[in-house]
Design a protein around this motif. Structure first.
Motif, PDB file in Angstrom:
ATOM      1  N   GLY A  26      84.024  29.326  54.328  1.00  0.00           N
ATOM      2  CA  GLY A  26      82.591  29.105  54.341  1.00  0.00           C
ATOM      3  C   GLY A  26      82.282  27.651  54.595  1.00  0.00           C
ATOM      4  O   GLY A  26      83.139  26.885  55.027  1.00  0.00           O
ATOM      5  N   PRO A  27      81.064  27.217  54.296  1.00  0.00           N
ATOM      6  CA  PRO A  27      80.682  25.825  54.531  1.00  0.00           C
ATOM      7  C   PRO A  27      81.431  24.872  53.607  1.00  0.00           C
ATOM      8  O   PRO A  27      81.906  25.265  52.524  1.00  0.00           O
ATOM      9  CB  PRO A  27      79.178  25.824  54.253  1.00  0.00           C
ATOM     10  CG  PRO A  27      78.949  27.009  53.364  1.00  0.00           C
ATOM     11  CD  PRO A  27      79.950  28.030  53.776  1.00  0.00           C
ATOM     12  N   GLU A  28      81.521  23.622  54.027  1.00  0.00           N
ATOM     13  CA  GLU A  28      82.307  22.628  53.299  1.00  0.00           C
ATOM     14  C   GLU A  28      81.898  22.457  51.832  1.00  0.00           C
ATOM     15  O   GLU A  28      82.768  22.344  50.962  1.00  0.00           O
ATOM     16  CB  GLU A  28      82.248  21.281  54.025  1.00  0.00           C
ATOM     17  CG  GLU A  28      83.049  20.177  53.362  1.00  0.00           C
ATOM     18  CD  GLU A  28      84.533  20.496  53.232  1.00  0.00           C
ATOM     19  OE1 GLU A  28      85.160  19.968  52.293  1.00  0.00           O
ATOM     20  OE2 GLU A  28      85.055  21.270  54.055  1.00  0.00           O
ATOM     21  N   PRO A  29      80.597  22.433  51.477  1.00  0.00           N
ATOM     22  CA  PRO A  29      80.260  22.296  50.057  1.00  0.00           C
ATOM     23  C   PRO A  29      80.850  23.407  49.193  1.00  0.00           C
ATOM     24  O   PRO A  29      81.271  23.159  48.061  1.00  0.00           O
ATOM     25  CB  PRO A  29      78.729  22.336  50.054  1.00  0.00           C
ATOM     26  CG  PRO A  29      78.346  21.821  51.397  1.00  0.00           C
ATOM     27  CD  PRO A  29      79.395  22.374  52.332  1.00  0.00           C
ATOM     28  N   LEU A  30      80.894  24.627  49.713  1.00  0.00           N
ATOM     29  CA  LEU A  30      81.489  25.732  48.963  1.00  0.00           C
ATOM     30  C   LEU A  30      82.988  25.523  48.809  1.00  0.00           C
ATOM     31  O   LEU A  30      83.540  25.680  47.714  1.00  0.00           O
ATOM     32  CB  LEU A  30      81.217  27.058  49.675  1.00  0.00           C
ATOM     33  CG  LEU A  30      81.935  28.285  49.098  1.00  0.00           C
ATOM     34  CD1 LEU A  30      81.488  28.547  47.665  1.00  0.00           C
ATOM     35  CD2 LEU A  30      81.709  29.511  49.974  1.00  0.00           C
ATOM     36  N   LEU A  31      83.666  25.135  49.884  1.00  0.00           N
ATOM     37  CA  LEU A  31      85.115  24.931  49.814  1.00  0.00           C
ATOM     38  C   LEU A  31      85.463  23.814  48.839  1.00  0.00           C
ATOM     39  O   LEU A  31      86.403  23.933  48.050  1.00  0.00           O
ATOM     40  CB  LEU A  31      85.676  24.612  51.197  1.00  0.00           C
ATOM     41  CG  LEU A  31      85.469  25.659  52.282  1.00  0.00           C
ATOM     42  CD1 LEU A  31      86.158  25.236  53.566  1.00  0.00           C
ATOM     43  CD2 LEU A  31      85.989  27.015  51.845  1.00  0.00           C
ATOM     44  N   ALA A  32      84.705  22.721  48.893  1.00  0.00           N
ATOM     45  CA  ALA A  32      84.968  21.605  47.988  1.00  0.00           C
ATOM     46  C   ALA A  32      84.770  22.019  46.538  1.00  0.00           C
ATOM     47  O   ALA A  32      85.552  21.637  45.652  1.00  0.00           O
ATOM     48  CB  ALA A  32      84.064  20.427  48.339  1.00  0.00           C
ATOM     49  N   ALA A  33      83.737  22.814  46.279  1.00  0.00           N
ATOM     50  CA  ALA A  33      83.482  23.266  44.913  1.00  0.00           C
ATOM     51  C   ALA A  33      84.582  24.203  44.434  1.00  0.00           C
ATOM     52  O   ALA A  33      85.032  24.128  43.277  1.00  0.00           O
ATOM     53  CB  ALA A  33      82.119  23.960  44.834  1.00  0.00           C
ATOM     54  N   VAL A  34      85.043  25.100  45.309  1.00  0.00           N
ATOM     55  CA  VAL A  34      86.134  26.012  44.943  1.00  0.00           C
ATOM     56  C   VAL A  34      87.410  25.225  44.645  1.00  0.00           C
ATOM     57  O   VAL A  34      88.137  25.523  43.687  1.00  0.00           O
ATOM     58  CB  VAL A  34      86.359  27.045  46.061  1.00  0.00           C
ATOM     59  CG1 VAL A  34      87.671  27.798  45.858  1.00  0.00           C
ATOM     60  CG2 VAL A  34      85.200  28.026  46.109  1.00  0.00           C
ATOM     61  N   GLU A  35      87.693  24.208  45.442  1.00  0.00           N
ATOM     62  CA  GLU A  35      88.892  23.397  45.207  1.00  0.00           C
ATOM     63  C   GLU A  35      88.831  22.667  43.880  1.00  0.00           C
ATOM     64  O   GLU A  35      89.857  22.437  43.234  1.00  0.00           O
ATOM     65  CB  GLU A  35      89.085  22.410  46.361  1.00  0.00           C
ATOM     66  CG  GLU A  35      89.533  23.088  47.648  1.00  0.00           C
ATOM     67  CD  GLU A  35      89.619  22.139  48.823  1.00  0.00           C
ATOM     68  OE1 GLU A  35      90.449  22.386  49.733  1.00  0.00           O
ATOM     69  OE2 GLU A  35      88.850  21.153  48.855  1.00  0.00           O
ATOM     70  N   GLN A  36      87.633  22.312  43.432  1.00  0.00           N
ATOM     71  CA  GLN A  36      87.495  21.663  42.128  1.00  0.00           C
ATOM     72  C   GLN A  36      87.756  22.640  40.998  1.00  0.00           C
ATOM     73  O   GLN A  36      88.279  22.251  39.944  1.00  0.00           O
ATOM     74  CB  GLN A  36      86.097  21.064  41.988  1.00  0.00           C
ATOM     75  CG  GLN A  36      85.852  19.845  42.863  1.00  0.00           C
ATOM     76  CD  GLN A  36      84.462  19.277  42.671  1.00  0.00           C
ATOM     77  OE1 GLN A  36      83.588  19.905  42.053  1.00  0.00           O
ATOM     78  NE2 GLN A  36      84.227  18.085  43.197  1.00  0.00           N
ATOM     79  N   HIS A  37      87.412  23.893  41.200  1.00  0.00           N
ATOM     80  CA  HIS A  37      87.606  24.897  40.148  1.00  0.00           C
ATOM     81  C   HIS A  37      89.009  25.480  40.156  1.00  0.00           C
ATOM     82  O   HIS A  37      89.510  25.896  39.099  1.00  0.00           O
ATOM     83  CB  HIS A  37      86.577  26.027  40.303  1.00  0.00           C
ATOM     84  CG  HIS A  37      85.212  25.670  39.821  1.00  0.00           C
ATOM     85  ND1 HIS A  37      84.304  25.015  40.624  1.00  0.00           N
ATOM     86  CD2 HIS A  37      84.602  25.861  38.622  1.00  0.00           C
ATOM     87  CE1 HIS A  37      83.174  24.826  39.936  1.00  0.00           C
ATOM     88  NE2 HIS A  37      83.331  25.332  38.734  1.00  0.00           N
ATOM     89  N   ARG A  38      89.636  25.523  41.319  1.00  0.00           N
ATOM     90  CA  ARG A  38      90.971  26.119  41.435  1.00  0.00           C
ATOM     91  C   ARG A  38      91.978  24.989  41.567  1.00  0.00           C
ATOM     92  O   ARG A  38      92.368  24.593  42.662  1.00  0.00           O
ATOM     93  CB  ARG A  38      91.028  27.029  42.650  1.00  0.00           C
ATOM     94  CG  ARG A  38      92.365  27.765  42.840  1.00  0.00           C
ATOM     95  CD  ARG A  38      92.692  28.695  41.700  1.00  0.00           C
ATOM     96  NE  ARG A  38      93.745  29.634  42.058  1.00  0.00           N
ATOM     97  CZ  ARG A  38      94.197  30.585  41.262  1.00  0.00           C
ATOM     98  NH1 ARG A  38      93.692  30.716  40.048  1.00  0.00           N
ATOM     99  NH2 ARG A  38      95.158  31.403  41.660  1.00  0.00           N
ATOM    100  N   THR A  39      92.420  24.455  40.441  1.00  0.00           N
ATOM    101  CA  THR A  39      93.340  23.315  40.456  1.00  0.00           C
ATOM    102  C   THR A  39      94.792  23.739  40.285  1.00  0.00           C
ATOM    103  O   THR A  39      95.699  22.937  40.502  1.00  0.00           O
ATOM    104  CB  THR A  39      92.972  22.319  39.346  1.00  0.00           C
ATOM    105  OG1 THR A  39      92.980  23.002  38.076  1.00  0.00           O
ATOM    106  CG2 THR A  39      91.582  21.729  39.595  1.00  0.00           C
TER     107      THR A  39
END
Length: 306
Positions: free
Chosen positions: A185-198
């Motif tokens: 999806g869009p970059e803001p979604l990917l960045a947010a997912v990466e913060q939650h999935r560490t």
């Protein structure tokens, strides 16, 4: 390969579905969920689109294209110029977003990011795996493939105008490390997912470069072309791709920002300085391929299989 644009259908606000087939009815190349093809839309205009059909159906290839405003011209060409009956040069399929074996799966899609996810969930559902999809978009009318998805009980449709942004803390509340997480999806979604999935398995596909991906010092280095023996100097202010094109070396490229994989090139020796937003950490450590549109060298010379 030149394929016939068999049909072009509007399937959501701003989204068209292209169905491509061989003009002579020949079977098309096989592919796996997560794969994409390159469409050569005009001279110098090559764009990548994820395949969203049934991998077992070799009679057609299907891609869905969102009109991007603003964009670099690819989606406008698809929406405004392409018509059924035209023939389009298609490269691929290639897969930089493969579906791995896992005990369970969590799929997170934003907008047109549903396209590579769609065949993935069909495959894991058919195999009887435990899976869940959370699908967000601006509005319900803008979200493609809702009819196909809503027949599954474990699909959550979350239009932003009805539910707000995806509640990622709630989405990840009961996700363990054995769950393979796929997000597009869009970059803001990917960045947010990466913060939650560490921790655990996370697989993302980007439409735009990751923030800071191309940053870093820029030094001169040499590129040796293994197939010809030629050696080219890559100055600090030019990319490998620019130097190759300027020297008349034929190479394919498209995004020129390290997201599509079109310019992926085998590395025979030397140490790449990976600045793409595509390769995994393991692939970067292996160092046997690189995206020459943005990546550089940590060694004085790279030997490329060109």
């Amino acid at each position: 390969m030149k394929l016939l644009l068999d049909s072009k259908d509007t399937i959501a606000d701003g989204v068209v579905l292209l169905t491509l087939r061989d003009p002579d009815g020949l079977p098309l190349p096989s592919w796996t969920p997560g794969a994409h093809v390159d469409l050569v839309l005009a001279d110098g205009l090559i764009r990548q689109y994820s395949l969203c059909g049934d991998p077992s159906d070799t009679s057609v290839l299907r891609v869905a294209v969102l009109r991007e405003q603003p964009g670099r011209g690819g989606s406008r060409h698809v929406h405004d110029v392409l018509t059924a009956g035209q023939r389009i040069e298609v490269l691929g399929p290639r897969n930089h977003f493969p579906l791995v074996e896992a005990g369970r799966y969590l799929f997170i899609a934003g907008g047109i990011g549903i396209t590579p996810i769609l065949p993935m969930i069909e495959q894991v559902a058919a195999a009887g795996h435990d899976w869940r999809l959370v699908y967000g978009g601006r509005t319900r009318a803008s979200m493609a493939f809702l009819a196909e998805l809503e027949r599954h009980d474990n699909v959550e449709i979350r239009p932003q105008d009805e539910h707000g942004l995806l509640d990622l803390p709630a989405v990840f509340a009961d996700v363990d490390d054995d769950t393979a997480v796929y997000c597009c999806g869009p970059e803001p979604l990917l960045a947010a997912v990466e913060q939650h999935r560490t921790t655990g398995s996370l697989h993302v596909e980007r439409f735009a470069p990751k923030a800071g991906a191309t940053d870093g010092p820029r030094q001169e280095f040499e590129v040796e072309l293994a197939q010809t023996g030629g050696v080219l100097r890559v100055p600090a202010d030019r990319s490998i791709l620019e130097v190759l094109e300027g020297s008349g070396v034929p190479v394919l490229s498209s995004c020129q920002e390290g997201t599509c994989g079109t310019c992926e090139t085998p590395v025979l020796s030397g140490t790449p300085d990976h600045r793409d937003s595509l390769l995994s950490d393991d692939e970067r450590q292996q160092g046997d391929v690189m995206m020459i549109c943005v990546s550089r060298a940590l060694s004085d010379r790279l030997v490329l299989d060109l």
